[in-house]
Design an enzyme around this catalytic site. Structure first.
Site, PDB file in Angstrom:
ATOM      1  N   SER A 684       0.835  -1.183  -0.006  1.00 37.53           N
ATOM      2  CA  SER A 684      -0.185   0.129  -0.118  1.00 37.53           C
ATOM      3  C   SER A 684       1.032   1.177   0.014  1.00 37.53           C
ATOM      4  O   SER A 684       0.431   2.327   0.261  1.00 37.53           O
ATOM      5  CB  SER A 684      -0.986   0.116   1.161  1.00 37.53           C
ATOM      6  OG  SER A 684      -0.009  -0.090   2.429  1.00 37.53           O
ATOM      7  N   LYS A 727      -7.141   2.984   8.088  1.00 37.33           N
ATOM      8  CA  LYS A 727      -6.110   3.934   7.809  1.00 37.33           C
ATOM      9  C   LYS A 727      -6.849   5.221   7.688  1.00 37.33           C
ATOM     10  O   LYS A 727      -6.257   6.322   8.146  1.00 37.33           O
ATOM     11  CB  LYS A 727      -5.887   3.495   6.225  1.00 37.33           C
ATOM     12  CG  LYS A 727      -4.689   2.306   6.274  1.00 37.33           C
ATOM     13  CD  LYS A 727      -4.607   1.947   4.803  1.00 37.33           C
ATOM     14  CE  LYS A 727      -3.567   0.935   5.008  1.00 37.33           C
ATOM     15  NZ  LYS A 727      -3.149   0.275   3.331  1.00 37.33           N
TER      16      LYS A 727
END
Length: 810
Positions: A684, A727
Site C-alpha cells: 500500500s 487507515k
C-alpha cells in the site's frame, strides 16, 4: 546299532567327517548335546555312525553363515566321539564327547558332506612347574569362589578338579563350564602353552567374579524389595481387618462415594464405562502409590465436568438490544449483526451456527462484546486466551502416560464454566505460536470449531468423547494475516476499526470515568472530569484506535487525586484541560507526527497495524553520484518492490514530467522510511513512494495535509488495498485533511461513520497521475531546484546559468 563308543586309536584316520558349529566351541573331555539341522551336517553324522563314530567338530567364525565356506572355519577343532544320535522331525539330536584337539591340514568335499584330514596339535611341555602349580591353584580358588557364590556352576566339578594335576584337564574343564564367547573359547583351545592358558583363564575368571558379584547384589536388592512389598501387603491386610472391626473401611467408603458421583453425573455410556473401569482399577491397587493418585485425579476430572448440565437460554431480542446498548456505545453495525446472530440461535433452538470472529486493534471492545453476548443469552461466559501456546497438547490434553498429565484448555474451560452450553471466547487466535507445532494447534481448532465434528471431541487425557456442539464459540484477533485459510473459512469476520474522538469522549464520560473513579477508591463527590480534559488526553496522550490508553490516562489522574484526598490536601477536584499536563506530565513526543510545512521529498502515507491505522512518512533524496536506488527503514520485500516500480514509472515518463534523462544517469536516489527499528511491509506504499521520488526529482513540495495509500503498477494504475477504514481513522487522529485512496476502495467507505467523513476529504484516484494532481502544491512542471534559504523554488536553468557565470568570473 550299539551306543557304546569305540576306543580311539592313537593313529588318526586319513579322513574324518566334519561338523561345523555356529556358536559353540567343544573342548577335549567335554560332553555336550547338540541339535543338528543342516543337510551336510546330518550327512556327516550318518557317515560317522557308519564308520568308527569319530567326527571332527570345529567352530565357524561367523555365526550368521548358514553353510559356512572353508575359509569361514577355524583351523583348530576337537576330535569327538559320537555317543548317541536321536532322529527328530527336523534333523537330529546328538551327544558327543571331546577326545583331543587337532588342526585341519586339508578339507575334502564329498557329494553329501565334508571331510577333513587333521594333524596332532599337542601342548608344549611345562618349563617352570612351580609357576604352573601356583597359577593352577589360583585358578582353582577363583573358580571355587565363583561356583559357591552362584548357582550356574555345579559344585561337584570343583571337588573333582581339586584332585586333578594335569593343567590341560583343569583348563578345559573350567572353560567348558563357563559361558564364553566363541573367540574367547577358541583362544583357549588354540593355546599350546599350558601356563599361558591358565593365565588367560584366570583373567576370564576375574571378570566372571565381578559379574557374579553384581548379579548377587541385584538379586539381593530385588529380594529385599519383594520382602518389603510382602510386608506392606501384610500390614495393609491387617489394617483392612482392623478397620472392618472398627466399623468400616475408609477406602471402600471413598470408592462407594465416587461410584455414586459417577452414576449421578449421567455421563454418556462410553464415558461412564471408562470411569467405572478406572474406579475398579483404583480399588485393586495400592492407595499410596503414584499410579493411584493419577487415577484419582482422572476420576475427579470426570465427575467435575458438566456432562449433562445446561444453563437455561433466555434469548429475548429486545432485552438483548438493551444489554448491548448498556454495555457498548456506538458500534451500531456490529450490534446489529450480534442481534441477528442471537435471533438465529433463538429460532433454531441450537448452538450450531456461524462462529463470530471479532477482528480489530486492542481496546476496541472485542472481549466485552463476547461478555455481552453471554449476558444476553443467559449463559456462562468463559474466556480462553490462546496467545503464545505452541503445543497441540495445550488444546487436546496430555496422554496419561506420566505423572502430571492434565487435560487441554478446552476441557479446563468446560470445567470452569460448569455448564455444557457456555459462551466460550477463544481470545487472540492469531497469536498461536508459529513454530513447527503451530499447524497441529490449528488442526485441533478446526475440529473444535466445526459443528459437524465437535460433538465427539476427544481430549487425550480423558480419552473419551466430549460433546462441544452446544457451546457458542466466539473468537477474537488483531489481524487475519496469521490465521490459516481453512480456519478462517469456519468463521464470520466482524471488523472493529476503532473509535473517533467524539465517540471516545462519549464513552469516557459514560463508562470509563465512573469505572476508574470506583477502582481508585473515589466517588463522584471527590472528582469531576470536564469534557475538555478528556479531549486533551485523547489529542495529546493517547492517539490509538481503542480505549485502553485513554482509560489508563484517566486512571492515572484518579490515582493522583486519590493521593491528595488521602493526604487531606483536597476534598474535591475538577479536572479540566489545564490540569491534565500537571497530573499526567508532558505529552509524549511520539504524537508529534504532523509536518510543519509543505516540504520537498516527503510524502505522507497510511499504514495498517494490529493497533489500528497510522500515518507513515516516506522521505526521498536525490544526490549526485553513481545511479542507484538505496532503501532504508527496515522495509520488507513488498515495499522494496513498490519503490522499484515507482522509480521505473517516473523514469519511463520522464518527458511528461520534464525531467532530463541525464538526471537519472548522474543521480543516486535514497528512499527512507523513519522508525527503522520497526519492520514495515505491505502492498500500500506505492503511491506514497512515487510521490516522494517525483517530488525530490522535480523539486516540488508535497502538501502536508494530504495522506495517501494504494499500490501502483508499472503503467501507473492504482490498485485497491485493504484496511481502508483503519487507515482513514488513523489519518483523522493525525490531523490529516485529505486522503487519497484507490478508486476500487470506494465501496469500503460505506462502513465509515459520517462524522469521520465530515472531517476529511476522500479523493479516489484511478491512476498515479491523478494522485500527483492532488498531492503536490502545484502540478509538476519544468524541472526546478531549490536554493537554500529561498522561499520559492528557482528554475534549474537559472541555477545552471548562475553557476556558469561564477565559473567564468573565476
Amino acid at each position: 546299532m550299539s551306543d557304546d563308543p569305540p576306543t580311539p586309536e592313537n593313529n588318526l584316520p586319513d579322513r574324518m567327517p566334519l561338523l561345523p558349529l555356529q556358536d559353540t566351541v567343544i573342548f577335549p573331555m567335554m560332553r555336550l548335546q547338540l541339535a543338528v539341522e543342516r543337510e551336510k551336517s546330518l550327512a556327516a553324522v550318518q557317515q560317522a555312525l557308519s564308520q568308527d563314530r569319530r567326527i571332527f567338530v570345529v567352530s565357524q567364525r561367523e555365526t550368521s553363515d548358514g553353510e559356512p565356506g572353508d575359509e569361514s572355519l577355524y583351523q583348530v577343532g576337537t576330535i569327538c566321539i559320537l555317543l548317541h544320535s536321536v532322529p527328530q522331525e527336523q534333523g537330529a539330536v546328538i551327544l558327543v564327547q571331546g577326545i583331543t584337539k587337532a588342526r585341519i591340514s586339508s578339507i575334502w568335499h564329498e557329494p553329501t558332506y565334508r571331510a577333513v584330514t587333521v594333524e596332532q596339535f599337542p601342548d608344549t611341555e611345562v618349563v617352570d612347574e612351580v609357576e604352573e602349580r601356583a597359577v593352577m591353584r589360583n585358578v582353582l580358588e577363583r573358580f571355587g569362589a565363583i561356583a559357591f557364590s552362584g548357582d550356574s556352576i555345579p559344585q561337584e566339578l570343583v571337588y573333582f578338579l581339586q584332585n586333578i594335576s594335569d593343567p590341560m584337564v583343569v583348563a578345559f574343564s573350567i572353560a567348558g563350564s563357563l559361558h564364553l564367547s566363541v573367540p574367547e573359547a577358541q583362544s583357549i583351545l588354540e593355546m599350546t602353552d599350558p601356563v599361558r592358558r591358565l593365565h588367560i583363564l584366570y583373567g576370564i575368571l576375574a571378570k566372571e567374579a565381578e559379574v557374579v558379584s553384581v548379579q548377587n547384589a541385584i538379586k539381593s536388592a530385588v529380594d529385599d524389595e519383594m520382602k518389603k512389598h510382602q510386608k506392606e501387603y501384610y500390614l495393609r491386610e491387617q489394617m483392612k481387618a482392623i478397620q472392618n472391626e472398627l466399623g468400616g473401611n475408609s477406602a471402600r467408603s471413598d470408592a462407594s462415594e465416587m461410584n455414586e458421583k459417577i452414576l449421578g453425573k449421567q455421563m454418556p455410556e462410553v464415558a461412564e464405562k471408562e470411569a467405572l473401569r478406572q474406579l475398579a482399577r483404583l480399588e485393586r491397587m495400592s492407595q499410596e502409590g503414584p499410579e493411584a493418585e493419577t487415577v484419582r485425579n482422572y476420576l475427579d476430572w470426570m465427575v467435575d465436568l458438566p456432562w449433562n448440565t445446561f444453563s437455561d437460554d433466555s434469548i429475548d431480542i429486545g432485552e438483548a438490544k438493551k444489554v448491548l446498548d448498556e454495555d457498548h456505545a456506538f458500534l451500531e453495525k456490529v450490534k446489529e449483526r450480534i442481534l441477528e446472530f442471537l435471533a438465529v440461535h433463538k429460532l433454531q433452538n441450537t448452538s450450531r451456527g456461524s462462529i463470530i470472529c471479532f477482528v480489530g486493534p486492542p481496546g476496541v471492545g472485542k472481549t466485552s462484546l463476547g461478555k455481552s453476548i453471554a449476558r444476553a443469552m443467559g449463559r456462562k461466559f468463559v474466556r480462553l486466551s490462546l496467545g503464545g501456546i505452541h503445543d497441540e497438547a495445550d488444546m487436546r490434553g496430555h496422554r496419561r502416560t506420566y505423572i502430571g498429565a492434565m487435560p487441554g484448555r478446552i476441557i479446563y474451560a468446560m470445567k470452569q464454566a460448569g455448564t455444557k452450553n457456555p459462551v466460550l471466547m477463544l481470545d487472540e487466535i492469531d497469536k498461536i505460536g508459529s513454530d513447527y507445532r503451530g499447524g497441529d494447534i490449528y488442526s485441533a481448532l478446526l475440529e473444535i470449531l466445526d459443528p459437524e465434528q465437535n460433538n465427539n471431541f476427544t481430549d487425550h487425557y480423558l480419552n473419551v468423547p466430549f460433546d462441544l456442539s452446544n457451546v457458542v464459540f466466539i473468537t477474537t484477533a488483531n489481524t487475519l494475516e496469521r490465521i490459516p485459510p481453512p480456519l478462517l473459512d469456519r468463521m464470520e469476520i466482524i471488523q472493529l476499526a476503532g473509535y473517533t474522538e467524539e465517540e471516545k469522549l462519549d464513552i469516557a464520560m459514560r463508562y470509563l470515568i465512573s469505572r476508574q473513579i470506583e477502582r481508585n477508591g473515589l466517588d463522584a463527590s471527590k472528582v469531576t472530569f470536564l469534557p475538555d480534559a478528556i479531549t486533551t488526553i485523547i489529542d495529546k496522550y493517547t492517539r490509538e484506535a481503542g480505549l485502553r490508553n485513554l482509560e489508563r490516562g484517566i486512571g492515572k489522574i484518579c490515582r493522583k487525586i486519590a493521593r491528595k484526598v488521602a493526604e487531606g490536601l483536597v476534598e474535591h477536584q475538577n479536572v479540566g484541560a489545564s490540569h491534565v499536563e500537571e497530573l499526567m506530565g508532558e505529552p509524549p513526543r511520539v504524537f508529534d507526527t504532523e509536518l510543519d510545512q509543505d516540504e520537498v521529498g516527503i510524502a505522507t502515507g497510511l499504514a495498517w497495524t494490529p493497533a489500528g491505522g497510522e500515518i507513515l512518512f516516506v522521505e526521498a533524496m536525490a544526490m549526485e553520484g553513481k545511479p542507484m536506488l538505496h532503501l532504508t527503514g527496515s522495509l520488507g520485500d513488498i515495499m522494496k518492490e513498490s519503490a522499484d516500480a515507482a522509480l521505473s514509472y517516473i523514469r519511463a515518463n520522464a518527458d511528461r514530467f520534464n525531467i532530463p534523462t541525464s538526471r537519472f544517469r548522474d543521480t543516486s536516489l535514497h528512499i527512507h522510511v523513519p522508525a527503522g527499528a520497526l519492520p514495515k511491509d505491505g502492498p500500500s506504499a506505492g503511491i506514497t513512494m512515487a510521490t516522494a521520488v517525483l517530488s525530490t526529482l522535480c523539486r516540488k513540495p508535497v502538501r502536508r495535509e494530504v495522506a495517501m495509500t494504494g499500490e501502483i503498477t508499472l503503467r501507473g494504475k492504482v490498485l485497491p488495498i485493504g484496511g481502508i477504514k483503519e487507515k482513514i481513522f488513523g489519518a483523522v487522529r493525525a490531523g490529516i485533511k485529505v486522503v487519497i485512496i484507490p478508486e476500487g476502495n470506494q465501496r469500503d467507505l460505506v462502513d465509515i461513520p459520517r462524522q469521520i467523513l465530515q472531517k476529511v476529504r476522500i479523493v479516489p484516484v484511478k491512476t498515479i497521475d491523478d494522485a500527483f494532481d492532488e498531492a503536490f502544491v502545484a502540478c509538476p512542471g519544468p524541472v526546478e531546484a531549490v536554493v537554500p534559504g529561498a522561499k520559492m523554488p528557482i528554475p534549474m536553468q537559472e541555477k545552471e546559468a548562475v553557476i556558469v557565470r561564477e565559473n567564468s568570473e573565476s
